[in-house]
Design an enzyme around this catalytic site. Sequence first.
Site, PDB file in Angstrom:
ATOM      1  N   LYS A 206       0.842  -1.197   0.000  1.00 35.53           N
ATOM      2  CA  LYS A 206       0.000   0.000   0.000  1.00 35.53           C
ATOM      3  C   LYS A 206       0.881   1.252   0.000  1.00 35.53           C
ATOM      4  O   LYS A 206       0.672   2.174  -0.753  1.00 35.53           O
ATOM      5  CB  LYS A 206      -0.928  -0.040   1.213  1.00 35.53           C
ATOM      6  CG  LYS A 206      -1.888   1.107   1.283  1.00 35.53           C
ATOM      7  CD  LYS A 206      -2.796   0.982   2.486  1.00 35.53           C
ATOM      8  CE  LYS A 206      -3.511   2.288   2.741  1.00 35.53           C
ATOM      9  NZ  LYS A 206      -4.308   2.260   3.959  1.00 35.53           N
ATOM     10  N   GLU A 212      10.887  -4.531   4.120  1.00 39.70           N
ATOM     11  CA  GLU A 212      11.020  -5.946   3.748  1.00 39.70           C
ATOM     12  C   GLU A 212      10.640  -6.139   2.281  1.00 39.70           C
ATOM     13  O   GLU A 212      11.325  -6.826   1.517  1.00 39.70           O
ATOM     14  CB  GLU A 212      10.102  -6.831   4.611  1.00 39.70           C
ATOM     15  CG  GLU A 212      10.474  -6.934   6.067  1.00 39.70           C
ATOM     16  CD  GLU A 212       9.848  -5.835   6.917  1.00 39.70           C
ATOM     17  OE1 GLU A 212       9.448  -4.786   6.357  1.00 39.70           O
ATOM     18  OE2 GLU A 212       9.769  -6.015   8.145  1.00 39.70           O
ATOM     19  N   GLY A 266      -4.691  -1.638   5.284  1.00 39.50           N
ATOM     20  CA  GLY A 266      -3.905  -2.764   4.770  1.00 39.50           C
ATOM     21  C   GLY A 266      -4.483  -4.111   5.183  1.00 39.50           C
ATOM     22  O   GLY A 266      -4.609  -5.026   4.366  1.00 39.50           O
ATOM     23  N   ARG A 267      -4.869  -4.220   6.448  1.00 41.65           N
ATOM     24  CA  ARG A 267      -5.358  -5.513   6.940  1.00 41.65           C
ATOM     25  C   ARG A 267      -6.799  -5.790   6.525  1.00 41.65           C
ATOM     26  O   ARG A 267      -7.361  -6.821   6.869  1.00 41.65           O
ATOM     27  CB  ARG A 267      -5.190  -5.596   8.456  1.00 41.65           C
ATOM     28  CG  ARG A 267      -5.816  -4.450   9.236  1.00 41.65           C
ATOM     29  CD  ARG A 267      -5.378  -4.487  10.696  1.00 41.65           C
ATOM     30  NE  ARG A 267      -5.825  -3.315  11.441  1.00 41.65           N
ATOM     31  CZ  ARG A 267      -5.180  -2.161  11.509  1.00 41.65           C
ATOM     32  NH1 ARG A 267      -4.043  -2.014  10.861  1.00 41.65           N
ATOM     33  NH2 ARG A 267      -5.649  -1.151  12.230  1.00 41.65           N
ATOM     34  N   GLU A 352      -3.731  -5.897  15.457  1.00 40.61           N
ATOM     35  CA  GLU A 352      -3.288  -4.593  14.946  1.00 40.61           C
ATOM     36  C   GLU A 352      -4.432  -3.574  15.086  1.00 40.61           C
ATOM     37  O   GLU A 352      -4.193  -2.386  15.262  1.00 40.61           O
ATOM     38  CB  GLU A 352      -2.841  -4.714  13.479  1.00 40.61           C
ATOM     39  CG  GLU A 352      -1.895  -3.610  13.044  1.00 40.61           C
ATOM     40  CD  GLU A 352      -1.237  -3.847  11.698  1.00 40.61           C
ATOM     41  OE1 GLU A 352      -0.006  -3.982  11.655  1.00 40.61           O
ATOM     42  OE2 GLU A 352      -1.942  -3.888  10.675  1.00 40.61           O
ATOM     43  N   HIS A 383      -2.480 -31.743  20.292  1.00 35.13           N
ATOM     44  CA  HIS A 383      -1.319 -32.469  20.805  1.00 35.13           C
ATOM     45  C   HIS A 383      -0.223 -31.515  21.255  1.00 35.13           C
ATOM     46  O   HIS A 383       0.928 -31.914  21.374  1.00 35.13           O
ATOM     47  CB  HIS A 383      -0.813 -33.447  19.734  1.00 35.13           C
ATOM     48  CG  HIS A 383      -1.846 -34.490  19.439  1.00 35.13           C
ATOM     49  ND1 HIS A 383      -2.014 -35.613  20.219  1.00 35.13           N
ATOM     50  CD2 HIS A 383      -2.809 -34.539  18.488  1.00 35.13           C
ATOM     51  CE1 HIS A 383      -3.024 -36.319  19.746  1.00 35.13           C
ATOM     52  NE2 HIS A 383      -3.523 -35.692  18.703  1.00 35.13           N
ATOM     53  N   LYS A 511       9.613   0.511  13.143  1.00 34.89           N
ATOM     54  CA  LYS A 511      10.103   0.878  11.804  1.00 34.89           C
ATOM     55  C   LYS A 511      11.001   2.115  11.890  1.00 34.89           C
ATOM     56  O   LYS A 511      11.994   2.227  11.188  1.00 34.89           O
ATOM     57  CB  LYS A 511       8.936   1.190  10.878  1.00 34.89           C
ATOM     58  CG  LYS A 511       8.091   0.011  10.505  1.00 34.89           C
ATOM     59  CD  LYS A 511       7.071   0.454   9.449  1.00 34.89           C
ATOM     60  CE  LYS A 511       5.978  -0.561   9.253  1.00 34.89           C
ATOM     61  NZ  LYS A 511       4.928  -0.102   8.362  1.00 34.89           N
TER      62      LYS A 511
HETATM   63  O1  F6P Z   1       3.899  -2.873   9.673  1.00 36.49           O
HETATM   64  C1  F6P Z   1       2.534  -2.951   9.651  1.00 36.49           C
HETATM   65  C2  F6P Z   1       1.955  -2.634   8.304  1.00 36.49           C
HETATM   66  O2  F6P Z   1       1.905  -1.267   8.105  1.00 36.49           O
HETATM   67  C3  F6P Z   1       0.581  -3.266   8.138  1.00 36.49           C
HETATM   68  O3  F6P Z   1      -0.419  -2.491   8.650  1.00 36.49           O
HETATM   69  C4  F6P Z   1       0.523  -3.479   6.661  1.00 36.49           C
HETATM   70  O4  F6P Z   1      -0.444  -4.425   6.313  1.00 36.49           O
HETATM   71  C5  F6P Z   1       1.933  -3.953   6.383  1.00 36.49           C
HETATM   72  O5  F6P Z   1       2.742  -3.190   7.251  1.00 36.49           O
HETATM   73  C6  F6P Z   1       2.390  -3.796   4.958  1.00 36.49           C
HETATM   74  O6  F6P Z   1       2.347  -2.452   4.551  1.00 36.49           O
HETATM   75  P1  F6P Z   1       2.416  -2.041   3.039  1.00 36.49           P
HETATM   76  O7  F6P Z   1       1.255  -2.641   2.348  1.00 36.49           O
HETATM   77  O8  F6P Z   1       2.384  -0.550   3.024  1.00 36.49           O
HETATM   78  O9  F6P Z   1       3.706  -2.573   2.482  1.00 36.49           O
END
Ligand code: F6P
Length: 549
Positions: A206, A212, A266-267, A352, A383, A511
């Site tokens: 987003k 990452e 995002g979620r 979150e 288990h 972050k």
């Molecule tokens: O670190 C949390 C977050 O901001 C989430 O809310 C989001 O889903 C994820 O990182 C990925 O973010 P992006 O879609 O901006 O890469």
Amino acid sequence: MHKLTELNEWHTLTQHYQDIGQIPMRTWFQNDPHRFSQFTAEACGLFLDYSRHRITKQTLTHLHNLTQAVNLKSKIESLFTGECVNHTENRPALHTALRNQTAPPLYFKGCNISAMISDSLAKMSEFTIHLQTGQWKGATGKAMTHVVNIGIGGSSLGAQLGTQALKKYSVSPLQIDFITGVDPTELVTLLTKIPPETTLFLISSKSFSTLETLTNANTLRNWLKDQLGDIDLSPHFIATTANPEKALAYGIKETHIFPIWDWVGGRYSIWSAVGLPLMLLIGPAHFKAFLRGAHEMDEHFKTAPFNRNLPMLLALLSIWYIHFFNTHAEALIPYSQCLRYLVPYLQQASMESLGKTVSLNGEPLSYASGSVLLGEEGCEGQHSYHQLLHQGSQIIPVDFILPMNDNSSYKHHHELLLASCLSQAEALMKGKTPEEAYEHLIQTHLTKDAAQKLAPHYATPGNRPSNILLIKQLSPYHLGALIALYEHKIFVQSAIWNINAFDQFGVELGKQLLPGILNDIQSNKAPINQDGTATSALINMIKHHWNTL
Ligand code: F6P
């Protein structure tokens, strides 16, 4: 607005807890043969049995009164009509609009967002057909065979859940993989699987700034350059983002960019182009059924009366335990390997969203919000950690999720799966008294003395609550409804707690600290202390280890 815990309805619930909180559910089941039918509800092919709870009809009335005292109805209305429910970021949260394919146009800041949504869906569908039919070619002219989604959190978990759960509905020979974090192990494994000439990379972010995701995108782009040489690699890269400028600057072609928008969290974004990997697998028609399932759950949520309203029931039962029984965790246990990503997906959605310490107006909360969500596929969990559910000192309410799969093949396995789920729920509810444990031990031919000593260890408290949620069939429609059900459970909880379910400033802090720490790791100079000496000491230790290799 009154503080939650100062409301009369709250005091009534506190008193009600004193009256009924410790009554064993067993007694209710013994005394009332109709208990099951009184505590069930059904919508969109999902059947909820909530009879194994420490509640009476009166509890539901009191909980319902609480929803009225906090104006839940009007808060729900605000969510659906696009009011600024995410006030800290000055945005609505319009994920429900993404799955409403029949609504009259909805406008936000003068834009017809319904049109934007259907354009995006059309673009996704067209792209899916191109890819599936081999019309989309890679840099060397070959049709794509593999897709790699590069994304993390909300930009990955929903698509991972969907592609795992709906494999049976695949209409595509495409192989879909995911890369999420920066552990090189994940990268190395992926690189052994993907053919460079026929792999498409989908950068899903987003913000288009998640470290990452960009790190993986860079590494994979360099890898592809090494593999294919200095040719135009643009057919291998597409992006889904709310930040098209950054994607363009990164070198993604404008026509290869799929939109999401800042009014989708995002979620909560699986319903948008973030769900592209799922559409690529199951095709546009099934993806639309997935949206329809969620939309029909939205309608149910808006219109069903309280005692038949699945999201409200799940939310209020959760609140009942968190506040009055002082629970800190909930378990989600799908008896289905297909739903194994449901737990991480809902961990993000729930924790979150609800991990907040201040109310909407910024005042510290005087009550708990959120709880730890744990879980695992049922047979595996039985288990391992189920011991804590049965005999641990804390109550952990459970949601058992059970798809009513087609049992025509491997019938015995299906029967066993069903028996496993039901016996866990019953054991949690019934428990075993010390007397029953003693009797049981005597029957195994122990001496009275030995049985007496062991009975407290065999005794199981019971009276532990659980829901059983049956899914008619694990289809796109039902998965859509299931996810929307939990989204709305979370919304109701946030509304009762008067918190913002749509921001996540806490995760931003980590972050923000990362670049400084990375700099310390990469620099030749001694690390600058970030938090006293612990961080620097660890950096020095690991750097020393690397130097000895
Ligand atoms: O670190 C949390 C977050 O901001 C989430 O809310 C989001 O889903 C994820 O990182 C990925 O973010 P992006 O879609 O901006 O890469």
